[in-house]
Design an enzyme around this catalytic site. Sequence first.
Site, mmCIF file in Angstrom:
data_model
loop_
_atom_site.group_PDB
_atom_site.id
_atom_site.type_symbol
_atom_site.label_atom_id
_atom_site.label_comp_id
_atom_site.label_asym_id
_atom_site.label_seq_id
_atom_site.Cartn_x
_atom_site.Cartn_y
_atom_site.Cartn_z
ATOM 1 N N SER A 1 4.007 -3.743 3.010
ATOM 2 C CA SER A 1 3.676 -4.197 4.360
ATOM 3 C C SER A 1 3.756 -5.710 4.505
ATOM 4 O O SER A 1 4.000 -6.217 5.602
ATOM 5 C CB SER A 1 2.267 -3.735 4.756
ATOM 6 O OG SER A 1 2.214 -2.335 4.909
ATOM 7 N N HIS B 1 -0.731 -5.417 -2.268
ATOM 8 C CA HIS B 1 -1.345 -4.454 -1.359
ATOM 9 C C HIS B 1 -2.157 -5.163 -0.279
ATOM 10 O O HIS B 1 -2.722 -6.236 -0.488
ATOM 11 C CB HIS B 1 -2.296 -3.533 -2.126
ATOM 12 C CG HIS B 1 -1.602 -2.492 -2.954
ATOM 13 N ND1 HIS B 1 -0.881 -1.466 -2.402
ATOM 14 C CD2 HIS B 1 -1.545 -2.316 -4.298
ATOM 15 C CE1 HIS B 1 -0.398 -0.702 -3.372
ATOM 16 N NE2 HIS B 1 -0.783 -1.193 -4.519
ATOM 17 N N THR C 1 -0.572 -0.692 5.199
ATOM 18 C CA THR C 1 -1.302 -1.652 6.025
ATOM 19 C C THR C 1 -0.582 -1.947 7.333
ATOM 20 O O THR C 1 -1.226 -2.167 8.369
ATOM 21 C CB THR C 1 -1.543 -2.950 5.230
ATOM 22 O OG1 THR C 1 -2.303 -2.639 4.049
ATOM 23 C CG2 THR C 1 -2.299 -3.970 6.049
ATOM 24 N N ASP D 1 -1.151 9.929 -3.420
ATOM 25 C CA ASP D 1 -0.882 8.568 -3.883
ATOM 26 C C ASP D 1 -2.076 7.934 -4.594
ATOM 27 O O ASP D 1 -3.230 8.195 -4.261
ATOM 28 C CB ASP D 1 -0.504 7.720 -2.660
ATOM 29 C CG ASP D 1 0.157 6.410 -3.024
ATOM 30 O OD1 ASP D 1 0.906 6.377 -4.007
ATOM 31 O OD2 ASP D 1 -0.062 5.421 -2.293
ATOM 32 N N HIS D 2 -1.766 7.068 -5.564
ATOM 33 C CA HIS D 2 -2.763 6.256 -6.273
ATOM 34 C C HIS D 2 -3.931 7.089 -6.791
ATOM 35 O O HIS D 2 -5.108 6.782 -6.556
ATOM 36 C CB HIS D 2 -3.278 5.129 -5.382
ATOM 37 C CG HIS D 2 -2.369 3.931 -5.360
ATOM 38 N ND1 HIS D 2 -2.254 3.074 -6.431
ATOM 39 C CD2 HIS D 2 -1.518 3.475 -4.415
ATOM 40 C CE1 HIS D 2 -1.379 2.118 -6.126
ATOM 41 N NE2 HIS D 2 -0.918 2.346 -4.920
#
Length: 293
Positions: free
Chosen positions: A214, A183, A236, A84-85
Amino acid sequence: MSLVPTGTLVAGAAAGGGAIAAFNIITLEHAEAVIAGAESVGSPVVLQISENAVKYRQGRLLPLAAAAAAAAAEAAVPVGLHLDHVKSPALLRQAAAAGFGSVMIDASHLPYAENLAATRDAAEWAHAHGLWIEAELGEVGGKGGAAPLDAHAPGARTDPEEARAFTAASGVDALAVAIGSVHAMTTRTGAVDHALLARLSAAVDVPLVLHGSSGLPDAELAAAVAGGIAKVNIGTALNVAMTDAIRAHLDAHPGAVDSRTYLSAGRAAMVRAAADLITALGAGRPAVAPAAV
């Protein structure tokens, strides 16, 4: 049950009008908890390792990836493994050999033309190595401690027409969209721009992905899935559950030194959090997803 390609899980969830939950993991306890939570509600799930998590693990991808893959191999539900990312081309090129079925290239911080060029190059490489690829257009703020973008700032929301052109020109398999989530939120007070989501869902042919989930309450998550989101990224919320449980355990047992005692408490809290979030998405409907391809 073995590892299943993320694309297969996303397609299966979308075909049923639902979304696959994708949880970012940092430790083996995260991976174990996510799988246990998914098993408890009979749902497939995706384990994600971000570039930031790799940095935390001293720049080494393989130890956590191998542990996650081994945990997935023993799971009673299908499990995907997603990188991811990713901003580093070098890290991207480790994905296939490390057992990942998918990657997310994150060039969303770049101007549109540069984002498109970087994403197209990454997609060509990923497809040549059998990987499903996700990208981001617009910018979901709050990553790495950065302040959230103002709702009206340029690039703070994904433009539907740009999204249509971007997906066609880049060849990506899924698109993460900026529709109001942020985020690293530790409170569940966020909201989705549902009108924008409807326009994006109508404009884009590939599955849509929600990052920064989240901070969204259950009703917002369910509405986002109903509005066309097919993959929901969560990180998170697990860390909040783990930290709160460990803090409570150590407060109650100030003499504790055996890390297994407080890590067990943290893992158990993450199991409950994962199960609750999967249920909120309606993702626990099918007990078995399509077999690996």
